[in-house]
Design a protein around this motif. Sequence first.
Motif, PDB file in Angstrom:
ATOM      1  N   LEU A 220       1.523 -18.381  -2.232  1.00  0.00           N
ATOM      2  CA  LEU A 220       2.206 -18.337  -0.940  1.00  0.00           C
ATOM      3  C   LEU A 220       3.651 -18.759  -1.170  1.00  0.00           C
ATOM      4  O   LEU A 220       3.911 -19.835  -1.720  1.00  0.00           O
ATOM      5  CB  LEU A 220       1.514 -19.282   0.044  1.00  0.00           C
ATOM      6  N   VAL A 221       4.587 -17.910  -0.792  1.00  0.00           N
ATOM      7  CA  VAL A 221       6.006 -18.156  -1.033  1.00  0.00           C
ATOM      8  C   VAL A 221       6.737 -18.176   0.299  1.00  0.00           C
ATOM      9  O   VAL A 221       6.609 -17.233   1.094  1.00  0.00           O
ATOM     10  CB  VAL A 221       6.619 -17.085  -1.961  1.00  0.00           C
ATOM     11  N   LYS A 222       7.484 -19.232   0.537  1.00  0.00           N
ATOM     12  CA  LYS A 222       8.247 -19.350   1.777  1.00  0.00           C
ATOM     13  C   LYS A 222       9.730 -19.219   1.477  1.00  0.00           C
ATOM     14  O   LYS A 222      10.313 -20.029   0.764  1.00  0.00           O
ATOM     15  CB  LYS A 222       7.968 -20.693   2.466  1.00  0.00           C
ATOM     16  N   LYS A 223      10.338 -18.164   2.017  1.00  0.00           N
ATOM     17  CA  LYS A 223      11.781 -17.966   1.917  1.00  0.00           C
ATOM     18  C   LYS A 223      12.295 -17.814   3.345  1.00  0.00           C
ATOM     19  O   LYS A 223      12.051 -18.658   4.184  1.00  0.00           O
ATOM     20  CB  LYS A 223      12.085 -16.740   1.056  1.00  0.00           C
ATOM     21  N   ASP A 224      13.019 -16.719   3.596  1.00  0.00           N
ATOM     22  CA  ASP A 224      13.382 -16.411   4.974  1.00  0.00           C
ATOM     23  C   ASP A 224      12.153 -15.918   5.736  1.00  0.00           C
ATOM     24  O   ASP A 224      12.115 -15.932   6.956  1.00  0.00           O
ATOM     25  CB  ASP A 224      14.480 -15.344   5.016  1.00  0.00           C
ATOM     26  N   SER A 225      11.166 -15.482   4.957  1.00  0.00           N
ATOM     27  CA  SER A 225       9.904 -15.016   5.514  1.00  0.00           C
ATOM     28  C   SER A 225       8.772 -15.646   4.708  1.00  0.00           C
ATOM     29  O   SER A 225       9.008 -16.405   3.772  1.00  0.00           O
ATOM     30  CB  SER A 225       9.837 -13.481   5.449  1.00  0.00           C
ATOM     31  N   ILE A 226       7.533 -15.303   5.078  1.00  0.00           N
ATOM     32  CA  ILE A 226       6.360 -15.795   4.361  1.00  0.00           C
ATOM     33  C   ILE A 226       5.777 -14.650   3.552  1.00  0.00           C
ATOM     34  O   ILE A 226       5.461 -13.593   4.100  1.00  0.00           O
ATOM     35  CB  ILE A 226       5.287 -16.336   5.325  1.00  0.00           C
ATOM     36  N   GLN A 227       5.640 -14.856   2.259  1.00  0.00           N
ATOM     37  CA  GLN A 227       5.057 -13.849   1.383  1.00  0.00           C
ATOM     38  C   GLN A 227       3.723 -14.347   0.839  1.00  0.00           C
ATOM     39  O   GLN A 227       3.634 -15.467   0.340  1.00  0.00           O
ATOM     40  CB  GLN A 227       5.992 -13.519   0.220  1.00  0.00           C
ATOM     41  N   ILE A 228       2.702 -13.516   0.957  1.00  0.00           N
ATOM     42  CA  ILE A 228       1.400 -13.794   0.360  1.00  0.00           C
ATOM     43  C   ILE A 228       1.226 -12.817  -0.784  1.00  0.00           C
ATOM     44  O   ILE A 228       1.244 -11.590  -0.578  1.00  0.00           O
ATOM     45  CB  ILE A 228       0.246 -13.643   1.374  1.00  0.00           C
ATOM     46  N   LYS A 229       1.067 -13.337  -2.012  1.00  0.00           N
ATOM     47  CA  LYS A 229       0.984 -12.493  -3.193  1.00  0.00           C
ATOM     48  C   LYS A 229      -0.393 -12.622  -3.827  1.00  0.00           C
ATOM     49  O   LYS A 229      -0.870 -13.737  -4.053  1.00  0.00           O
ATOM     50  CB  LYS A 229       2.067 -12.876  -4.209  1.00  0.00           C
ATOM     51  N   ILE A 230      -1.017 -11.496  -4.113  1.00  0.00           N
ATOM     52  CA  ILE A 230      -2.300 -11.457  -4.805  1.00  0.00           C
ATOM     53  C   ILE A 230      -2.113 -10.628  -6.059  1.00  0.00           C
ATOM     54  O   ILE A 230      -1.858  -9.415  -5.984  1.00  0.00           O
ATOM     55  CB  ILE A 230      -3.424 -10.864  -3.923  1.00  0.00           C
ATOM     56  N   LYS A 231      -2.212 -11.280  -7.208  1.00  0.00           N
ATOM     57  CA  LYS A 231      -1.971 -10.614  -8.487  1.00  0.00           C
ATOM     58  C   LYS A 231      -3.220 -10.710  -9.347  1.00  0.00           C
ATOM     59  O   LYS A 231      -3.810 -11.787  -9.482  1.00  0.00           O
ATOM     60  CB  LYS A 231      -0.784 -11.265  -9.199  1.00  0.00           C
ATOM     61  N   ASN A 232      -3.644  -9.600  -9.913  1.00  0.00           N
ATOM     62  CA  ASN A 232      -4.837  -9.627 -10.755  1.00  0.00           C
ATOM     63  C   ASN A 232      -4.713  -8.642 -11.906  1.00  0.00           C
ATOM     64  O   ASN A 232      -4.015  -7.634 -11.816  1.00  0.00           O
ATOM     65  CB  ASN A 232      -6.101  -9.311  -9.933  1.00  0.00           C
ATOM     66  N   SER A 233      -5.388  -8.965 -12.994  1.00  0.00           N
ATOM     67  CA  SER A 233      -5.416  -8.074 -14.151  1.00  0.00           C
ATOM     68  C   SER A 233      -6.284  -6.872 -13.813  1.00  0.00           C
ATOM     69  O   SER A 233      -7.281  -6.988 -13.106  1.00  0.00           O
ATOM     70  CB  SER A 233      -5.986  -8.813 -15.367  1.00  0.00           C
ATOM     71  N   ILE A 234      -5.892  -5.700 -14.315  1.00  0.00           N
ATOM     72  CA  ILE A 234      -6.636  -4.483 -13.989  1.00  0.00           C
ATOM     73  C   ILE A 234      -7.175  -3.776 -15.222  1.00  0.00           C
ATOM     74  O   ILE A 234      -7.896  -2.783 -15.108  1.00  0.00           O
ATOM     75  CB  ILE A 234      -5.765  -3.514 -13.172  1.00  0.00           C
ATOM     76  N   GLY A 235      -6.832  -4.279 -16.403  1.00  0.00           N
ATOM     77  CA  GLY A 235      -7.415  -3.728 -17.615  1.00  0.00           C
ATOM     78  C   GLY A 235      -6.998  -2.307 -17.937  1.00  0.00           C
ATOM     79  O   GLY A 235      -7.715  -1.585 -18.626  1.00  0.00           O
ATOM     80  N   LEU A 236      -5.847  -1.869 -17.424  1.00  0.00           N
ATOM     81  CA  LEU A 236      -5.356  -0.523 -17.696  1.00  0.00           C
ATOM     82  C   LEU A 236      -4.070  -0.613 -18.506  1.00  0.00           C
ATOM     83  O   LEU A 236      -3.215  -1.457 -18.240  1.00  0.00           O
ATOM     84  CB  LEU A 236      -5.085   0.241 -16.394  1.00  0.00           C
ATOM     85  N   THR A 237      -3.957   0.232 -19.499  1.00  0.00           N
ATOM     86  CA  THR A 237      -2.735   0.221 -20.313  1.00  0.00           C
ATOM     87  C   THR A 237      -1.576   0.883 -19.569  1.00  0.00           C
ATOM     88  O   THR A 237      -0.426   0.498 -19.739  1.00  0.00           O
ATOM     89  CB  THR A 237      -2.972   0.957 -21.644  1.00  0.00           C
ATOM     90  N   GLU A 238      -1.886   1.866 -18.724  1.00  0.00           N
ATOM     91  CA  GLU A 238      -0.840   2.530 -17.953  1.00  0.00           C
ATOM     92  C   GLU A 238      -0.777   1.931 -16.546  1.00  0.00           C
ATOM     93  O   GLU A 238      -1.780   1.446 -16.032  1.00  0.00           O
ATOM     94  CB  GLU A 238      -1.087   4.042 -17.865  1.00  0.00           C
ATOM     95  N   ASP A 239       0.404   1.970 -15.947  1.00  0.00           N
ATOM     96  CA  ASP A 239       0.572   1.459 -14.588  1.00  0.00           C
ATOM     97  C   ASP A 239      -0.116   2.388 -13.591  1.00  0.00           C
ATOM     98  O   ASP A 239      -0.160   3.600 -13.788  1.00  0.00           O
ATOM     99  CB  ASP A 239       2.059   1.337 -14.246  1.00  0.00           C
ATOM    100  N   ILE A 240      -0.648   1.806 -12.518  1.00  0.00           N
ATOM    101  CA  ILE A 240      -1.321   2.619 -11.515  1.00  0.00           C
ATOM    102  C   ILE A 240      -0.302   3.172 -10.514  1.00  0.00           C
ATOM    103  O   ILE A 240       0.835   2.695 -10.437  1.00  0.00           O
ATOM    104  CB  ILE A 240      -2.420   1.820 -10.787  1.00  0.00           C
ATOM    105  N   PHE A 294       5.324 -11.643   6.240  1.00  0.00           N
ATOM    106  CA  PHE A 294       5.382 -11.862   7.679  1.00  0.00           C
ATOM    107  C   PHE A 294       6.604 -12.720   8.005  1.00  0.00           C
ATOM    108  O   PHE A 294       7.088 -13.483   7.173  1.00  0.00           O
ATOM    109  CB  PHE A 294       4.122 -12.568   8.181  1.00  0.00           C
ATOM    110  N   LYS A 295       7.035 -12.621   9.238  1.00  0.00           N
ATOM    111  CA  LYS A 295       8.141 -13.457   9.702  1.00  0.00           C
ATOM    112  C   LYS A 295       7.675 -14.895   9.816  1.00  0.00           C
ATOM    113  O   LYS A 295       6.602 -15.183  10.354  1.00  0.00           O
ATOM    114  CB  LYS A 295       8.633 -12.966  11.074  1.00  0.00           C
ATOM    115  N   ALA A 296       8.466 -15.813   9.284  1.00  0.00           N
ATOM    116  CA  ALA A 296       8.134 -17.245   9.362  1.00  0.00           C
ATOM    117  C   ALA A 296       8.551 -17.796  10.723  1.00  0.00           C
ATOM    118  O   ALA A 296       9.575 -17.418  11.283  1.00  0.00           O
ATOM    119  CB  ALA A 296       8.845 -18.011   8.248  1.00  0.00           C
ATOM    120  N   ILE A 297       7.708 -18.659  11.276  1.00  0.00           N
ATOM    121  CA  ILE A 297       8.031 -19.326  12.531  1.00  0.00           C
ATOM    122  C   ILE A 297       7.955 -20.836  12.324  1.00  0.00           C
ATOM    123  O   ILE A 297       7.342 -21.321  11.362  1.00  0.00           O
ATOM    124  CB  ILE A 297       7.096 -18.884  13.681  1.00  0.00           C
ATOM    125  N   SER A 298       8.541 -21.583  13.228  1.00  0.00           N
ATOM    126  CA  SER A 298       8.537 -23.037  13.091  1.00  0.00           C
ATOM    127  C   SER A 298       7.317 -23.650  13.782  1.00  0.00           C
ATOM    128  O   SER A 298       6.628 -22.986  14.551  1.00  0.00           O
ATOM    129  CB  SER A 298       9.818 -23.607  13.711  1.00  0.00           C
TER     130      SER A 298
END
Length: 298
Positions: A220-240, A294-298
């Motif tokens: 979860l990254v908070k900047k001017d907005s809120i970013q939720i990042k889900i990163k996982n290995s896919i076992g492929l040599t070429e990009d999808i 998403f837009k961050a709110i206070s």
Amino acid sequence: MNLLLFLASAIIIFLVAALYSLKRQIKYILLQIKEMNEGESNKYLSISLINNDIIELAAEFNRKIESEEELRRNVIDHETRLKESIANISHDFRTPLTSIIGYIQLLEKSEIDEFQRRNLNIISKKSYELKNLVDVFFELAVLESNETDLSFNRINIGNLISDIILENIQMLEKANLNLEFNIPDNSCFICADEKMFRRIMQNLISNAVKYSTKDVKISLVKKDSIQIKIKNSIGLTEDINTERIFERFYMEDKSRSKKGTGLGLAIVKLLTEKMDGTIMAESENGYLEIVIEFKAIS
């Protein structure tokens, strides 16, 4: 001579005025066409100059606009009817499927030999796969029909994601995946529908479990907005193909060996946009990262 000079001057002035008026009218028509192309207007062309050629030109444009508008309405009507049909068919499938699964469960409790039980397990597995597919079809049809009521609330997104991960921890462990979870120390808030956001995260985690080869990272990254990042290995040599990954029924695994429906990420994109969020995907060095913002709110 003076009379001829006066008449010539008058004619020249008249022609210059007519040319200027014609040029203004052409510019006005061009402006209207640009507004149509940019989606800022869907009105017919209007003219104020008494000129047969310009009138005929505008009339031809208007006939074209009317034809395209009718085609657009027909396409929208067709899509609406198709979505309604999918929803109705999916709903009609669910009732007999529920009965079939119920009878299968009764048979599983009865005394049967090993051969019969093995076949019954196959029938049960395929029945649940079909039920899952029907349920997803129904959900997608309902969501696209714009009949879904949204309930926006102020949500502590870090706490909610933590709860969702805990609810899915057994699934992650069963898949033998290494989970890395990072959230900021400070609380982060967004305005969203909690039920829909849970569905988004559930689909993303299920997708990661289904296709990941070794590890999953949720941050979860908070900047001017809120970013939720889900990163996982896919076992492929070429990009999808990340440009198509959110399309309905698109599957990178052409063999469908993972038993997916190709609708999970399409639902994620649809739900995200319904809550005024954005979504994107990147593929690099055997990893797939999906980022929701998403837009961050206070």
